[in-house]
Motif scaffolding. Structure first.
Motif, PDB file in Angstrom:
ATOM      1  N   ALA A  67      26.920  39.514  41.198  1.00 43.65           N
ATOM      2  CA  ALA A  67      28.055  38.699  41.714  1.00 43.65           C
ATOM      3  C   ALA A  67      29.424  39.526  41.254  1.00 43.65           C
ATOM      4  O   ALA A  67      30.401  39.306  42.140  1.00 43.65           O
ATOM      5  CB  ALA A  67      28.048  37.283  40.934  1.00 43.65           C
ATOM      6  N   PHE A  68      29.544  39.898  40.047  1.00 50.27           N
ATOM      7  CA  PHE A  68      30.519  40.671  39.434  1.00 50.27           C
ATOM      8  C   PHE A  68      31.113  41.836  40.533  1.00 50.27           C
ATOM      9  O   PHE A  68      32.231  41.990  40.676  1.00 50.27           O
ATOM     10  CB  PHE A  68      30.470  41.106  37.951  1.00 50.27           C
ATOM     11  N   VAL A  69      30.066  42.698  40.917  1.00 52.25           N
ATOM     12  CA  VAL A  69      30.205  43.715  41.795  1.00 52.25           C
ATOM     13  C   VAL A  69      30.646  43.035  42.888  1.00 52.25           C
ATOM     14  O   VAL A  69      31.769  43.801  43.688  1.00 52.25           O
ATOM     15  CB  VAL A  69      28.957  44.523  42.062  1.00 52.25           C
ATOM     16  N   LEU A 123      34.143  43.871  44.511  1.00 54.37           N
ATOM     17  CA  LEU A 123      34.368  44.558  45.882  1.00 54.37           C
ATOM     18  C   LEU A 123      35.136  43.907  46.910  1.00 54.37           C
ATOM     19  O   LEU A 123      35.874  44.494  47.680  1.00 54.37           O
ATOM     20  CB  LEU A 123      32.959  44.993  46.352  1.00 54.37           C
ATOM     21  N   SER A 124      35.187  42.516  46.916  1.00 53.29           N
ATOM     22  CA  SER A 124      35.747  41.802  47.992  1.00 53.29           C
ATOM     23  C   SER A 124      37.615  42.177  47.715  1.00 53.29           C
ATOM     24  O   SER A 124      38.118  41.906  48.725  1.00 53.29           O
ATOM     25  CB  SER A 124      35.389  40.290  47.793  1.00 53.29           C
ATOM     26  N   THR A 125      37.802  42.318  46.659  1.00 52.56           N
ATOM     27  CA  THR A 125      39.170  42.798  46.708  1.00 52.56           C
ATOM     28  C   THR A 125      39.701  44.083  46.900  1.00 52.56           C
ATOM     29  O   THR A 125      40.967  44.293  47.124  1.00 52.56           O
ATOM     30  CB  THR A 125      39.660  42.529  45.024  1.00 52.56           C
ATOM     31  N   LEU A 126      38.708  45.001  46.981  1.00 53.42           N
ATOM     32  CA  LEU A 126      38.726  46.334  47.363  1.00 53.42           C
ATOM     33  C   LEU A 126      38.922  46.423  48.931  1.00 53.42           C
ATOM     34  O   LEU A 126      39.465  47.523  49.296  1.00 53.42           O
ATOM     35  CB  LEU A 126      38.115  47.200  46.583  1.00 53.42           C
ATOM     36  N   ILE A 127      37.970  45.905  49.554  1.00 56.71           N
ATOM     37  CA  ILE A 127      37.664  46.221  51.239  1.00 56.71           C
ATOM     38  C   ILE A 127      38.405  45.392  52.027  1.00 56.71           C
ATOM     39  O   ILE A 127      39.197  44.336  51.581  1.00 56.71           O
ATOM     40  CB  ILE A 127      36.260  45.846  51.244  1.00 56.71           C
ATOM     41  N   SER A 179      32.999  37.749  49.175  1.00 56.87           N
ATOM     42  CA  SER A 179      33.279  36.750  47.971  1.00 56.87           C
ATOM     43  C   SER A 179      32.189  35.526  48.243  1.00 56.87           C
ATOM     44  O   SER A 179      31.978  35.158  47.116  1.00 56.87           O
ATOM     45  CB  SER A 179      34.582  36.246  48.204  1.00 56.87           C
ATOM     46  N   LEU A 180      31.937  35.051  49.286  1.00 59.20           N
ATOM     47  CA  LEU A 180      30.951  34.030  49.254  1.00 59.20           C
ATOM     48  C   LEU A 180      29.871  34.202  48.772  1.00 59.20           C
ATOM     49  O   LEU A 180      28.946  33.529  47.952  1.00 59.20           O
ATOM     50  CB  LEU A 180      30.966  33.542  50.824  1.00 59.20           C
ATOM     51  N   ILE A 181      29.164  35.412  49.125  1.00 62.77           N
ATOM     52  CA  ILE A 181      28.033  35.906  48.564  1.00 62.77           C
ATOM     53  C   ILE A 181      27.958  35.998  47.395  1.00 62.77           C
ATOM     54  O   ILE A 181      27.014  35.692  46.387  1.00 62.77           O
ATOM     55  CB  ILE A 181      27.353  37.048  49.491  1.00 62.77           C
ATOM     56  N   GLY A 182      29.073  36.651  46.718  1.00 61.38           N
ATOM     57  CA  GLY A 182      29.241  36.893  45.284  1.00 61.38           C
ATOM     58  C   GLY A 182      29.307  35.483  44.344  1.00 61.38           C
ATOM     59  O   GLY A 182      28.636  35.307  43.426  1.00 61.38           O
ATOM     60  N   ILE A 183      29.885  34.330  45.025  1.00 56.78           N
ATOM     61  CA  ILE A 183      29.988  33.062  44.420  1.00 56.78           C
ATOM     62  C   ILE A 183      28.703  32.316  44.709  1.00 56.78           C
ATOM     63  O   ILE A 183      28.207  31.744  43.485  1.00 56.78           O
ATOM     64  CB  ILE A 183      31.250  32.159  45.196  1.00 56.78           C
ATOM     65  N   LEU A 184      27.857  32.623  45.638  1.00 58.71           N
ATOM     66  CA  LEU A 184      26.512  32.053  45.619  1.00 58.71           C
ATOM     67  C   LEU A 184      25.648  32.870  44.604  1.00 58.71           C
ATOM     68  O   LEU A 184      24.936  32.000  43.921  1.00 58.71           O
ATOM     69  CB  LEU A 184      25.975  32.242  46.913  1.00 58.71           C
ATOM     70  N   LEU A 185      25.815  33.979  44.355  1.00 59.14           N
ATOM     71  CA  LEU A 185      25.028  34.656  43.297  1.00 59.14           C
ATOM     72  C   LEU A 185      25.331  34.227  41.778  1.00 59.14           C
ATOM     73  O   LEU A 185      24.571  33.914  40.980  1.00 59.14           O
ATOM     74  CB  LEU A 185      25.179  36.003  43.246  1.00 59.14           C
ATOM     75  N   LEU A 186      26.605  33.794  41.717  1.00 58.37           N
ATOM     76  CA  LEU A 186      27.129  33.472  40.346  1.00 58.37           C
ATOM     77  C   LEU A 186      26.660  31.850  40.327  1.00 58.37           C
ATOM     78  O   LEU A 186      26.044  31.453  38.962  1.00 58.37           O
ATOM     79  CB  LEU A 186      28.485  33.420  40.528  1.00 58.37           C
ATOM     80  N   SER A 187      26.467  31.191  41.559  1.00 61.41           N
ATOM     81  CA  SER A 187      26.020  29.792  41.146  1.00 61.41           C
ATOM     82  C   SER A 187      24.573  29.796  40.731  1.00 61.41           C
ATOM     83  O   SER A 187      24.116  28.953  40.151  1.00 61.41           O
ATOM     84  CB  SER A 187      26.197  29.232  42.505  1.00 61.41           C
ATOM     85  N   VAL A 188      23.949  30.752  41.444  1.00 60.52           N
ATOM     86  CA  VAL A 188      22.386  30.894  41.031  1.00 60.52           C
ATOM     87  C   VAL A 188      22.213  31.298  39.652  1.00 60.52           C
ATOM     88  O   VAL A 188      21.228  30.817  38.892  1.00 60.52           O
ATOM     89  CB  VAL A 188      21.674  31.999  41.947  1.00 60.52           C
ATOM     90  N   ALA A 189      22.946  32.192  39.173  1.00 64.87           N
ATOM     91  CA  ALA A 189      22.889  32.506  37.934  1.00 64.87           C
ATOM     92  C   ALA A 189      23.438  31.502  36.942  1.00 64.87           C
ATOM     93  O   ALA A 189      22.541  31.140  35.851  1.00 64.87           O
ATOM     94  CB  ALA A 189      23.925  33.665  37.471  1.00 64.87           C
ATOM     95  N   LEU A 190      24.230  30.732  37.121  1.00 64.26           N
ATOM     96  CA  LEU A 190      24.505  29.626  36.478  1.00 64.26           C
ATOM     97  C   LEU A 190      23.622  28.527  36.324  1.00 64.26           C
ATOM     98  O   LEU A 190      23.219  27.917  35.240  1.00 64.26           O
ATOM     99  CB  LEU A 190      26.011  28.965  36.779  1.00 64.26           C
TER     100      LEU A 190
END
Length: 178
Positions: free
Chosen positions: A27-29, A33-37, A45-56
């Protein structure tokens, strides 16, 4: 003779911790990455937030809580099986059933647990400290208000003691008495 005691089951593997760390790092990566591409920022960003949600979710379900399985008595002297959860400094009672309401206690492997279908009309409660444990115990209960299956993770010694306490509670229980 039924005696009061408490057992604190320990997770049998570290799958939850490993998946949690992987999801947090991914999620961090992805969010960085979404701010750079230049393209597809929203999807990344959506995939990153979904992974963050799974982690929580994994943290809240398997890493942060500490479970306790208690044998105790209520104010009328009825022996109870109680499942408690400690998260931080807060204790929460998750399950409280009379021992005489436990109909069956069976040990199941991972494959048997996955193949088992909960019968229609029964509730299913999972109080497992481990993500995908190799062995569990399924307690089938039938009480005045509901029928349920309760999944716990314990040692064979605790399960044998619970079986003997349930048998003793059934011998001592009388509908007229309570």
């Amino acid at each position: 003779m039924i005696k009061e005691f408490s057992v604190k089951p320990k997770p049998s593997n570290n799958k939850a911790r490993s998946v949690f760390i992987f999801c947090m790092m991914a999620a961090f990566v992805l969010i960085t990455l979404s701010t750079l591409i230049p393209l597809y920022k929203g999807i990344v960003s959506l995939i990153g937030i979904l992974l963050l949600s799974v982690a929580l979710m994994l943290y809240a379900k398997y890493i942060a809580p500490i479970y306790f399985y208690d044998i105790t008595f209520d104010s009328e002297g009825i022996p109870l099986f109680v499942v408690r959860q400690q998260t931080g400094k807060r204790y929460t009672t998750l399950c409280r059933i009379a021992l005489h309401e436990i109909v069956k206690i069976e040990k199941q492997s991972r494959e048997e647990r996955r193949a088992h279908k909960t019968p229609y009309g029964m509730k299913k409660y999972s109080y497992l400290p481990t993500l995908d444990p190799t062995e569990i115990y399924r307690l089938t209960t039938s009480g005045r208000y509901e029928r349920a299956e309760i999944l716990i993770e314990s040692s064979d010694g605790f399960a044998d003691l619970l079986v003997s306490y349930v048998a003793e509670a059934l011998n001592n229980y009388s509908e007229d008495q309570y």
